[in-house]
Design a protein around this motif. Structure first.
Motif, PDB file in Angstrom:
ATOM      1  N   GLY A 313       0.948  -1.115   0.143  1.00 11.50           N
ATOM      2  CA  GLY A 313       0.026  -0.010   0.061  1.00 11.50           C
ATOM      3  C   GLY A 313       0.739   1.167   0.152  1.00 11.50           C
ATOM      4  N   PRO A 314       0.715   2.046   0.916  1.00  9.69           N
ATOM      5  CA  PRO A 314       1.237   3.595   0.896  1.00  9.69           C
ATOM      6  C   PRO A 314       2.708   3.395   1.475  1.00  9.69           C
ATOM      7  N   ILE A 315       3.111   2.169   2.259  1.00  6.86           N
ATOM      8  CA  ILE A 315       4.158   1.758   2.974  1.00  6.86           C
ATOM      9  C   ILE A 315       5.312   1.481   2.351  1.00  6.86           C
ATOM     10  N   THR A 316       6.457   2.291   2.061  1.00  8.21           N
ATOM     11  CA  THR A 316       7.467   1.783   1.190  1.00  8.21           C
ATOM     12  C   THR A 316       8.684   1.318   2.028  1.00  8.21           C
ATOM     13  N   LEU A 317       9.582   0.657   1.196  1.00 10.27           N
ATOM     14  CA  LEU A 317      10.749   0.153   2.000  1.00 10.27           C
ATOM     15  C   LEU A 317      11.696   1.213   2.047  1.00 10.27           C
ATOM     16  N   GLY A 318      11.716   1.930   1.159  1.00 12.44           N
ATOM     17  CA  GLY A 318      12.849   3.260   1.056  1.00 12.44           C
ATOM     18  C   GLY A 318      14.421   2.636   1.699  1.00 12.44           C
ATOM     19  N   ASP A 319      14.810   3.199   2.323  1.00  7.82           N
ATOM     20  CA  ASP A 319      16.474   3.004   2.640  1.00  7.82           C
ATOM     21  C   ASP A 319      16.409   2.076   3.924  1.00  7.82           C
ATOM     22  N   GLN A 320      15.375   1.506   4.254  1.00  8.12           N
ATOM     23  CA  GLN A 320      15.424   0.754   5.570  1.00  8.12           C
ATOM     24  C   GLN A 320      16.063  -0.618   5.509  1.00  8.12           C
ATOM     25  N   LYS A 321      17.132  -0.878   6.352  1.00  5.50           N
ATOM     26  CA  LYS A 321      18.237  -1.991   6.108  1.00  5.50           C
ATOM     27  C   LYS A 321      17.173  -3.240   6.398  1.00  5.50           C
ATOM     28  N   SER A 322      17.930  -4.241   5.988  1.00  2.00           N
ATOM     29  CA  SER A 322      17.363  -5.670   6.159  1.00  2.00           C
ATOM     30  C   SER A 322      17.441  -6.052   7.775  1.00  2.00           C
ATOM     31  N   GLY A 323      16.431  -6.730   8.095  1.00  2.00           N
ATOM     32  CA  GLY A 323      16.254  -6.829   9.572  1.00  2.00           C
ATOM     33  C   GLY A 323      16.153  -5.828  10.354  1.00  2.00           C
ATOM     34  N   TRP A 324      15.681  -4.453  10.027  1.00  2.00           N
ATOM     35  CA  TRP A 324      15.474  -3.325  10.849  1.00  2.00           C
ATOM     36  C   TRP A 324      13.945  -3.323  10.850  1.00  2.00           C
ATOM     37  N   LEU A 325      13.421  -2.803  12.162  1.00  2.00           N
ATOM     38  CA  LEU A 325      11.929  -2.744  12.581  1.00  2.00           C
ATOM     39  C   LEU A 325      11.996  -1.422  12.682  1.00  2.00           C
ATOM     40  N   ARG A 326      10.876  -0.841  12.185  1.00  3.01           N
ATOM     41  CA  ARG A 326      10.645   0.906  12.315  1.00  3.01           C
ATOM     42  C   ARG A 326       9.285   0.955  12.727  1.00  3.01           C
ATOM     43  N   ARG A 327       9.055   2.043  13.598  1.00  5.65           N
ATOM     44  CA  ARG A 327       7.487   2.261  14.005  1.00  5.65           C
ATOM     45  C   ARG A 327       7.084   3.331  12.741  1.00  5.65           C
ATOM     46  N   LEU A 328       6.017   3.123  12.423  1.00  4.73           N
ATOM     47  CA  LEU A 328       5.351   3.826  11.570  1.00  4.73           C
ATOM     48  C   LEU A 328       5.005   5.371  11.847  1.00  4.73           C
ATOM     49  N   SER A 329       4.704   6.143  11.259  1.00  5.12           N
ATOM     50  CA  SER A 329       4.579   7.592  11.550  1.00  5.12           C
ATOM     51  C   SER A 329       2.993   7.651  11.473  1.00  5.12           C
ATOM     52  N   ASN A 330       2.598   8.879  12.280  1.00  2.00           N
ATOM     53  CA  ASN A 330       1.032   8.901  12.262  1.00  2.00           C
ATOM     54  C   ASN A 330       0.641   8.985  10.996  1.00  2.00           C
ATOM     55  N   THR A 331       1.167   9.703   9.956  1.00  2.00           N
ATOM     56  CA  THR A 331       0.731  10.051   8.646  1.00  2.00           C
ATOM     57  C   THR A 331       0.868   8.721   8.009  1.00  2.00           C
ATOM     58  N   GLU A 332       1.769   7.866   8.097  1.00  2.00           N
ATOM     59  CA  GLU A 332       1.688   6.388   7.494  1.00  2.00           C
ATOM     60  C   GLU A 332       0.546   5.710   8.140  1.00  2.00           C
ATOM     61  N   VAL A 333       0.269   5.611   9.391  1.00  3.35           N
ATOM     62  CA  VAL A 333      -1.026   5.018   9.785  1.00  3.35           C
ATOM     63  C   VAL A 333      -2.085   5.664   9.200  1.00  3.35           C
ATOM     64  N   GLY A 334      -2.352   6.773   9.198  1.00  8.69           N
ATOM     65  CA  GLY A 334      -3.529   7.600   8.662  1.00  8.69           C
ATOM     66  C   GLY A 334      -3.688   7.051   7.151  1.00  8.69           C
ATOM     67  N   MET A 335      -2.696   6.932   6.369  1.00  8.85           N
ATOM     68  CA  MET A 335      -2.698   6.818   5.106  1.00  8.85           C
ATOM     69  C   MET A 335      -3.107   5.199   4.870  1.00  8.85           C
ATOM     70  N   LEU A 336      -2.717   4.367   5.672  1.00 10.57           N
ATOM     71  CA  LEU A 336      -3.142   2.791   5.612  1.00 10.57           C
ATOM     72  C   LEU A 336      -4.580   2.737   6.094  1.00 10.57           C
ATOM     73  N   MET A 337      -5.130   3.559   6.988  1.00 17.48           N
ATOM     74  CA  MET A 337      -6.572   3.537   7.084  1.00 17.48           C
ATOM     75  C   MET A 337      -7.350   4.071   6.139  1.00 17.48           C
ATOM     76  N   ALA A 338      -6.862   5.240   5.501  1.00 10.74           N
ATOM     77  CA  ALA A 338      -7.589   5.879   4.152  1.00 10.74           C
ATOM     78  C   ALA A 338      -7.723   4.788   3.310  1.00 10.74           C
ATOM     79  N   GLU A 339      -6.574   3.967   3.042  1.00 12.76           N
ATOM     80  CA  GLU A 339      -6.609   2.895   1.938  1.00 12.76           C
ATOM     81  C   GLU A 339      -7.789   2.048   2.135  1.00 12.76           C
ATOM     82  N   VAL A 340      -8.093   1.569   3.190  1.00 15.35           N
ATOM     83  CA  VAL A 340      -9.166   0.699   3.836  1.00 15.35           C
ATOM     84  C   VAL A 340     -10.499   1.143   4.312  1.00 15.35           C
ATOM     85  N   GLY A 341     -10.569   2.392   4.118  1.00 16.66           N
ATOM     86  CA  GLY A 341     -11.762   3.283   4.670  1.00 16.66           C
ATOM     87  C   GLY A 341     -11.842   3.134   6.040  1.00 16.66           C
ATOM     88  N   LEU A 342     -11.008   3.169   6.941  1.00 20.51           N
ATOM     89  CA  LEU A 342     -11.291   3.212   8.313  1.00 20.51           C
ATOM     90  C   LEU A 342     -10.930   4.883   8.595  1.00 20.51           C
TER      91      LEU A 342
END
Length: 342
Positions: A313-342
Motif C-alpha cells: 500500500g502506501p508503506i514503502t521500503l525506502g532505505d530501511q536496512k534488512s532486519g530493521w524494524l521501524r515504527r510507522l509515523s502517524n501520517t503513514e498510519v492514517g494513509m493505511l487507514m484511508a486505504e481501507v476506509g477506516l
C-alpha cells in the motif's frame, strides 16, 4: 558532592550500578529501619547509617534518648506547629466544572499528544490551524472534550489511531518464516519484536525466501482489511530474472496467467534495469495468494532468482536496512487507514 548525600542517609545502588548508569528499577537504596528495601550491609551506605568507625551506632543512647525517639518528638512538634498555623482558615474551594465533566471524555489536545502528534502545545497549534476535525467537523476552539472510544478524530484528513495500537514495518530478510513463533526453531518474525508490551501479529505473509516489507500491528480490523481482496491494496515487488524477455511479457501478466488454482493477473509490469541477460522487473498486484509472483513468472517461463517486496500500500521500503524494524509515523498510519476506509 557524594559526601553531602551520605550525610542525609541516602545509600547507593548495589553492585556499583552508579558506574554503568543503572535504570531506576535496578537500583536499591538504603532506606534504613522500617524501609521497604534492605540496603547493602557494608560500604558507603553503612557509613551513612552511622556504622563508620567513631560514628554513633543505630539506636545508640545519646543524652538518655535514642535517635529514633528524638526524631519522633521532632515530628510531633512540627505537626502541632503546622496545625496551629492553619487552624481556623477557610477551606480552599476548587474551580467549578460543569457537571459530569470527567465522564464526558478527554481534552482533544491530550488525546492528540498521546497519539504521537507532539506536545500538547503543538497539538493546540494544530487546532488553531484548523487541521483537526472530530466527527467530520473542523474544530475551531481549544478545550473540546471527546471520547476516543466513539468519536472519529482526523488530522489533515487522516484518521488518528487514538487507542493503544502499535504499527511497525519490518524489512524481512530471506530465510525468515512469516510467523510470530516457530515450533521447528527457525528464525521468525517474532524474533524481531521481543520485549514488546503488546502482542503483535503480522499482516499477511511473505515467502520464506522473499525479502522486504511486512507490517506488524495489534489493530485487528486494519490487518483484516489490508489483506482482504475486497479492498485491493496493492503490493509492489522487484524480481530478478534471466532473459532475454519478450516485449509482450507485461501484457501476458496483466491479461492473466493460468495457475493450478485459477488465473492470476498483475496490475502493472515494467523493466527497471537490464544488464546483459539479467533483468530487474517490477510487478504490482493486489492478490495475496501463496508464492503468487514467483508462480506467475515461472509459468511465463522466467523463474525468479530473487524477490523483494518494496511496498505494501502506501508503506514503502525506502532505505530501511534488512532486519530493521521501524515504527510507522502517524501520517503513514492514517494513509493505511484511508486505504481501507477506516
Amino acid at each position: 558532592d557524594g559526601r553531602a548525600f551520605e550525610a542525609e542517609g541516602v545509600g547507593h545502588p548495589a553492585g556499583g550500578d552508579t558506574a554503568r548508569g543503572a535504570r531506576p528499577e535496578e537500583r536499591r537504596y538504603d532506606v534504613g529501619p522500617g524501609g521497604t528495601h534492605e540496603g547493602p550491609k557494608s560500604g558507603r551506605g553503612a557509613s551513612a547509617r552511622g556504622g563508620a568507625k567513631g560514628g554513633p551506632k543505630q539506636g545508640q543512647q545519646r543524652g538518655g534518648r535514642t535517635e529514633n525517639a528524638r526524631s519522633r518528638e521532632y515530628e510531633t512538634r512540627t505537626e502541632e506547629r503546622n496545625r496551629d498555623r492553619y487552624a481556623g482558615k477557610p477551606d480552599i474551594k476548587l474551580p467549578k466544572t460543569f457537571p459530569g465533566a470527567e465522564e464526558e471524555g478527554e481534552r482533544l489536545q491530550k488525546i492528540l499528544a498521546r497519539a504521537g502528534y507532539g506536545s500538547r502545545r503543538a497539538c493546540e497549534e494544530l487546532v488553531d490551524q484548523a487541521r483537526v476535525e472530530v466527527n467530520g467537523q473542523i474544530v475551531l476552539e481549544q478545550g473540546l472534550r471527546v471520547d476516543p472510544e466513539k468519536d472519529e478524530i482526523k488530522v489533515d484528513g487522516l484518521t488518528v489511531a487514538t487507542q493503544s495500537y502499535q504499527f511497525f514495518s519490518l524489512n524481512k530478510p530471506a530465510g525468515v518464516v512469516s510467523t510470530m513463533e516457530d515450533n521447528e526453531g527457525r528464525q521468525c518474525l517474532g524474533d524481531y519484536v521481543t520485549n514488546r508490551e503488546t502482542r503483535l501479529f503480522h499482516v499477511g505473509r511473505l515467502d520464506t525466501e522473499t525479502e522486504g516489507v511486512i507490517l506488524l500491528t495489534n489493530h485487528g480490523e486494519l490487518a483484516h482489511r489490508l489483506t482482504h481482496p475486497k479492498y485491493g491494496v496493492k503490493k509492489v515487488y522487484l524480481a530478478h530474472i534471466v532473459g532475454p524477455i519478450p516485449r509482450d511479457l507485461g501484457k501476458r501478466l496483466k491479461d492473466g496467467i493460468q495457475l493450478e488454482d485459477g488465473y492470476a493477473k498483475a496490475d502493472h509490469f515494467r523493466v527497471v534495469e537490464q544488464t546483459g541477460k539479467n533483468y530487474l522487473v517490477e510487478v504490482t498486484l493486489h492478490e495475496g495468494r501463496k508464492h503468487i509472483v514467483r508462480r506467475m513468472l515461472a509459468e511465463a517461463g522466467f523463474p525468479v532468482d530473487k524477490l523483494v517486496r518494496v511496498s505494501f500500500g502506501p508503506i514503502t521500503l525506502g532505505d530501511q536496512k534488512s532486519g530493521w524494524l521501524r515504527r510507522l509515523s502517524n501520517t503513514e498510519v492514517g494513509m493505511l487507514m484511508a486505504e481501507v476506509g477506516l
